[in-house]
Scaffold this motif. Structure first.
Motif, PDB file in Angstrom:
ATOM      1  N   SER A  15       5.329  23.805 -19.141  1.00 20.14           N
ATOM      2  CA  SER A  15       4.762  24.110 -17.830  1.00 20.14           C
ATOM      3  C   SER A  15       5.748  23.714 -16.738  1.00 20.14           C
ATOM      4  O   SER A  15       6.705  22.978 -16.981  1.00 20.14           O
ATOM      5  CB  SER A  15       3.458  23.328 -17.635  1.00 20.14           C
ATOM      6  N   LEU A  16       5.469  24.178 -15.546  1.00 19.89           N
ATOM      7  CA  LEU A  16       6.290  23.804 -14.399  1.00 19.89           C
ATOM      8  C   LEU A  16       6.290  22.287 -14.223  1.00 19.89           C
ATOM      9  O   LEU A  16       7.319  21.688 -13.931  1.00 19.89           O
ATOM     10  CB  LEU A  16       5.775  24.504 -13.138  1.00 19.89           C
ATOM     11  N   GLN A  17       5.152  21.650 -14.434  1.00 17.34           N
ATOM     12  CA  GLN A  17       5.069  20.192 -14.294  1.00 17.34           C
ATOM     13  C   GLN A  17       5.951  19.489 -15.321  1.00 17.34           C
ATOM     14  O   GLN A  17       6.600  18.491 -15.010  1.00 17.34           O
ATOM     15  CB  GLN A  17       3.627  19.706 -14.426  1.00 17.34           C
ATOM     16  N   ASN A  18       6.029  20.007 -16.537  1.00 22.51           N
ATOM     17  CA  ASN A  18       6.913  19.411 -17.555  1.00 22.51           C
ATOM     18  C   ASN A  18       8.371  19.523 -17.147  1.00 22.51           C
ATOM     19  O   ASN A  18       9.163  18.607 -17.374  1.00 22.51           O
ATOM     20  CB  ASN A  18       6.709  20.076 -18.914  1.00 22.51           C
ATOM     21  N   LEU A  19       8.733  20.671 -16.557  1.00 17.83           N
ATOM     22  CA  LEU A  19      10.110  20.852 -16.094  1.00 17.83           C
ATOM     23  C   LEU A  19      10.435  19.842 -14.999  1.00 17.83           C
ATOM     24  O   LEU A  19      11.485  19.193 -15.033  1.00 17.83           O
ATOM     25  CB  LEU A  19      10.316  22.278 -15.585  1.00 17.83           C
ATOM     26  N   LYS A  20       9.531  19.705 -14.025  1.00 19.87           N
ATOM     27  CA  LYS A  20       9.744  18.736 -12.947  1.00 19.87           C
ATOM     28  C   LYS A  20       9.861  17.322 -13.494  1.00 19.87           C
ATOM     29  O   LYS A  20      10.726  16.558 -13.073  1.00 19.87           O
ATOM     30  CB  LYS A  20       8.602  18.813 -11.937  1.00 19.87           C
ATOM     31  N   SER A  21       9.013  16.983 -14.438  1.00 19.75           N
ATOM     32  CA  SER A  21       9.039  15.637 -15.030  1.00 19.75           C
ATOM     33  C   SER A  21      10.367  15.349 -15.721  1.00 19.75           C
ATOM     34  O   SER A  21      10.881  14.236 -15.647  1.00 19.75           O
ATOM     35  CB  SER A  21       7.900  15.465 -16.029  1.00 19.75           C
ATOM     36  N   SER A  22      10.921  16.353 -16.400  1.00 14.53           N
ATOM     37  CA  SER A  22      12.192  16.140 -17.093  1.00 14.53           C
ATOM     38  C   SER A  22      13.317  15.876 -16.106  1.00 14.53           C
ATOM     39  O   SER A  22      14.194  15.048 -16.362  1.00 14.53           O
ATOM     40  CB  SER A  22      12.529  17.313 -18.007  1.00 14.53           C
ATOM     41  N   VAL A  23      13.297  16.554 -14.960  1.00 15.24           N
ATOM     42  CA  VAL A  23      14.307  16.335 -13.921  1.00 15.24           C
ATOM     43  C   VAL A  23      14.125  14.946 -13.296  1.00 15.24           C
ATOM     44  O   VAL A  23      15.088  14.207 -13.095  1.00 15.24           O
ATOM     45  CB  VAL A  23      14.232  17.445 -12.843  1.00 15.24           C
ATOM     46  N   GLU A  24      12.890  14.585 -13.019  1.00 12.96           N
ATOM     47  CA  GLU A  24      12.612  13.278 -12.428  1.00 12.96           C
ATOM     48  C   GLU A  24      12.969  12.138 -13.380  1.00 12.96           C
ATOM     49  O   GLU A  24      13.424  11.083 -12.951  1.00 12.96           O
ATOM     50  CB  GLU A  24      11.151  13.222 -11.992  1.00 12.96           C
ATOM     51  N   HIS A  25      12.796  12.384 -14.667  1.00 14.32           N
ATOM     52  CA  HIS A  25      13.106  11.363 -15.681  1.00 14.32           C
ATOM     53  C   HIS A  25      14.589  10.977 -15.682  1.00 14.32           C
ATOM     54  O   HIS A  25      14.935   9.838 -15.989  1.00 14.32           O
ATOM     55  CB  HIS A  25      12.689  11.859 -17.064  1.00 14.32           C
ATOM     56  N   VAL A  26      15.473  11.900 -15.319  1.00 15.37           N
ATOM     57  CA  VAL A  26      16.906  11.590 -15.284  1.00 15.37           C
ATOM     58  C   VAL A  26      17.382  11.169 -13.894  1.00 15.37           C
ATOM     59  O   VAL A  26      18.580  11.057 -13.648  1.00 15.37           O
ATOM     60  CB  VAL A  26      17.783  12.731 -15.857  1.00 15.37           C
ATOM     61  N   GLY A  27      16.427  10.946 -12.958  1.00 12.79           N
ATOM     62  CA  GLY A  27      16.779  10.323 -11.694  1.00 12.79           C
ATOM     63  C   GLY A  27      16.856  11.193 -10.463  1.00 12.79           C
ATOM     64  O   GLY A  27      17.386  10.776  -9.441  1.00 12.79           O
ATOM     65  N   TYR A  28      16.300  12.402 -10.535  1.00 14.07           N
ATOM     66  CA  TYR A  28      16.335  13.306  -9.382  1.00 14.07           C
ATOM     67  C   TYR A  28      14.920  13.601  -8.934  1.00 14.07           C
ATOM     68  O   TYR A  28      13.971  13.469  -9.699  1.00 14.07           O
ATOM     69  CB  TYR A  28      17.085  14.594  -9.737  1.00 14.07           C
ATOM     70  N   ASN A  29      14.783  14.037  -7.695  1.00 15.91           N
ATOM     71  CA  ASN A  29      13.481  14.285  -7.131  1.00 15.91           C
ATOM     72  C   ASN A  29      13.261  15.781  -6.995  1.00 15.91           C
ATOM     73  O   ASN A  29      14.136  16.492  -6.503  1.00 15.91           O
ATOM     74  CB  ASN A  29      13.410  13.594  -5.758  1.00 15.91           C
ATOM     75  N   THR A  30      12.080  16.243  -7.399  1.00 16.19           N
ATOM     76  CA  THR A  30      11.751  17.658  -7.259  1.00 16.19           C
ATOM     77  C   THR A  30      10.727  17.894  -6.163  1.00 16.19           C
ATOM     78  O   THR A  30      10.317  19.019  -5.927  1.00 16.19           O
ATOM     79  CB  THR A  30      11.201  18.241  -8.580  1.00 16.19           C
ATOM     80  N   ASP A  31      10.323  16.848  -5.477  1.00 16.01           N
ATOM     81  CA  ASP A  31       9.371  16.968  -4.371  1.00 16.01           C
ATOM     82  C   ASP A  31      10.151  17.259  -3.100  1.00 16.01           C
ATOM     83  O   ASP A  31      11.132  16.604  -2.801  1.00 16.01           O
ATOM     84  CB  ASP A  31       8.594  15.666  -4.231  1.00 16.01           C
ATOM     85  N   THR A  32       9.711  18.218  -2.318  1.00 14.49           N
ATOM     86  CA  THR A  32      10.456  18.601  -1.127  1.00 14.49           C
ATOM     87  C   THR A  32      10.032  17.852   0.133  1.00 14.49           C
ATOM     88  O   THR A  32      10.575  18.092   1.190  1.00 14.49           O
ATOM     89  CB  THR A  32      10.326  20.121  -0.865  1.00 14.49           C
ATOM     90  N   SER A  33       9.091  16.950   0.027  1.00  9.86           N
ATOM     91  CA  SER A  33       8.695  16.236   1.245  1.00  9.86           C
ATOM     92  C   SER A  33       9.779  15.232   1.626  1.00  9.86           C
ATOM     93  O   SER A  33      10.340  14.552   0.765  1.00  9.86           O
ATOM     94  CB  SER A  33       7.348  15.540   1.058  1.00  9.86           C
ATOM     95  N   PRO A  34      10.103  15.124   2.922  1.00  9.65           N
ATOM     96  CA  PRO A  34      11.210  14.275   3.389  1.00  9.65           C
ATOM     97  C   PRO A  34      11.098  12.810   2.958  1.00  9.65           C
ATOM     98  O   PRO A  34      12.083  12.176   2.667  1.00  9.65           O
ATOM     99  CB  PRO A  34      11.151  14.389   4.909  1.00  9.65           C
ATOM    100  N   LYS A  35       9.891  12.281   2.858  1.00 10.68           N
ATOM    101  CA  LYS A  35       9.737  10.875   2.493  1.00 10.68           C
ATOM    102  C   LYS A  35      10.218  10.585   1.073  1.00 10.68           C
ATOM    103  O   LYS A  35      10.533   9.455   0.746  1.00 10.68           O
ATOM    104  CB  LYS A  35       8.283  10.419   2.642  1.00 10.68           C
ATOM    105  N   ASN A  36      10.269  11.617   0.236  1.00  9.65           N
ATOM    106  CA  ASN A  36      10.679  11.413  -1.151  1.00  9.65           C
ATOM    107  C   ASN A  36      12.123  11.831  -1.415  1.00  9.65           C
ATOM    108  O   ASN A  36      12.577  11.766  -2.536  1.00  9.65           O
ATOM    109  CB  ASN A  36       9.744  12.175  -2.085  1.00  9.65           C
TER     110      ASN A  36
END
Length: 81
Positions: free
Chosen positions: A52-73
């Protein structure tokens, strides 16, 4: 097959692109990955029955990058931060 483009915050070099690419390729069901440092994006083709899209985002976040586009993150990420 489904194709999604993820915003990836924190990439600063080719090493970062490599880490994000590898993380996404390791997700079951992913068939194609194209990561752009300049655009700060990853385009991923995957079988939506296997992941799923959420699994893809989680894999990117797991290696230290952010997939959230809000400025605070948005922050430094990955291999150089």
């Amino acid at each position: 097959m489904q194709t999604e483009t993820l915003k990836v915050n924190g990439m600063t070099c080719g090493g970062c692109v490599g880490k994000v690419t590898q993380a996404l390729k390791e997700v079951d069901g992913v068939t194609e990955v194209n990561v752009s440092l300049d655009a700060g994006e990853a385009t991923v083709k995957f079988d939506e029955h296997l992941t799923s899209l959420q699994n893809l985002k989680s894999s990117v976040e797991h290696v230290g990058y952010n997939t959230d586009t809000s400025p605070k993150n948005q922050g430094k990420g990955g291999c150089c931060g």
